[in-house]
Design an enzyme around this catalytic site. Structure first.
Site, PDB file in Angstrom:
ATOM      1  N   ASP A   4       0.863  -1.180   0.000  1.00  0.00           N
ATOM      2  CA  ASP A   4       0.000   0.000   0.000  1.00  0.00           C
ATOM      3  C   ASP A   4       0.906   1.239   0.000  1.00  0.00           C
ATOM      4  OD1 ASP A   4      -2.380   1.647   0.487  1.00  0.00           O
ATOM      5  OD2 ASP A   4      -1.567   1.865   2.504  1.00  0.00           O
ATOM      6  N   ASP A   6      -0.228   5.213   0.824  1.00  0.00           N
ATOM      7  CA  ASP A   6      -0.499   6.238   1.834  1.00  0.00           C
ATOM      8  C   ASP A   6      -0.544   5.636   3.238  1.00  0.00           C
ATOM      9  OD1 ASP A   6      -1.004   8.611   0.094  1.00  0.00           O
ATOM     10  OD2 ASP A   6      -2.604   7.332  -0.674  1.00  0.00           O
TER      11      ASP A   6
END
Length: 218
Positions: A4, A6
């Protein structure tokens, strides 16, 4: 490896805080703490729905709000993105080992392209952005798409996530999941390994998670 972006690789959630609060003020309100936490990890359309509902303005057009946020966050992303603790070192180790790697994010492609200036385009064989899938996180489609494009069975992948939405997506896909909570605490989930940060997480940890997952499915 499935990363991932953010909150996991880069500490960009604080920039989202700025943009979201600025838009709330533009609309004459204040985004609540609960709504801000609910937004973390969600796709843009859902984020705008949460914001509008929180402000008591559900009639607002989510596309107009999304365009405002996208324009502002582009400006903020260009100021630079700080790495999360241990993230750069782990990504570098993964790439040095020749492990196929994907970036799997809810952020739209335009923002991802700016973030890649910090993350390094050569660090990812595949990038799956939030506006490039039909069903966004917490649906498993983003992670299943990344594994398919890498040509690796999802059961042999390790996904690293920081948010409840992202963890749910990765877990539902069938990948082994390493959870690193950032802005929001994560409840214990069977089959999900949780650490306080990526500092000190090395290839041996990832290999153990992948082996445990393979044993569970084999």
């Amino acid at each position: 490896m499935l990363f991932d972006m953010d909150g996991t690789l880069v500490d960009s959630e604080k920039l989202w805080d700025v943009a979201l609060q600025e838009l709330a003020h533009e609309y004459g309100g204040e985004l609540s703490v609960d709504a801000r936490q609910a937004i973390i990890g969600t796709a843009m359309a859902e984020s705008m729905r949460i914001l509008h509902d929180d402000l008591g303005q559900p009639e607002r057009d989510p596309e107009i709000s999304a365009a405002w946020i996208n324009a502002r966050i582009l400006e903020l992303f260009r100021t630079g993105l700080p790495w999360q603790p241990g993230a750069f070192e782990l990504l570098r180790a993964v790439r040095a080992a020749g492990i196929p790697t994907a970036l799997v994010t809810s952020s739209p492609r335009a923002l991802v392209e700016i973030a890649l200036d910090t993350l390094g385009r050569d660090n990812f064989d595949v990038v799956v952005a939030g506006d490039e899938v039909v069903a966004a996180k917490p649906h498993p489609e983003p992670y299943l798409t990344a594994a398919r494009r890498l040509g690796v069975p999802i059961e042999r992948c390790v996904a690293i996530e920081d948010s409840p939405t992202g963890v749910a997506s990765a877990h539902a896909s069938g990948a082994a999941v390493l959870a690193v909570p950032a802005e929001v605490p994560l409840p214990p989930i069977e089959g999900v390994h949780q650490v306080e940060s990526l500092t000190g997480v090395g290839l041996e940890v990832l290999a153990a998670l992948a082996a445990d997952r393979a044993g569970a499915t084999g």
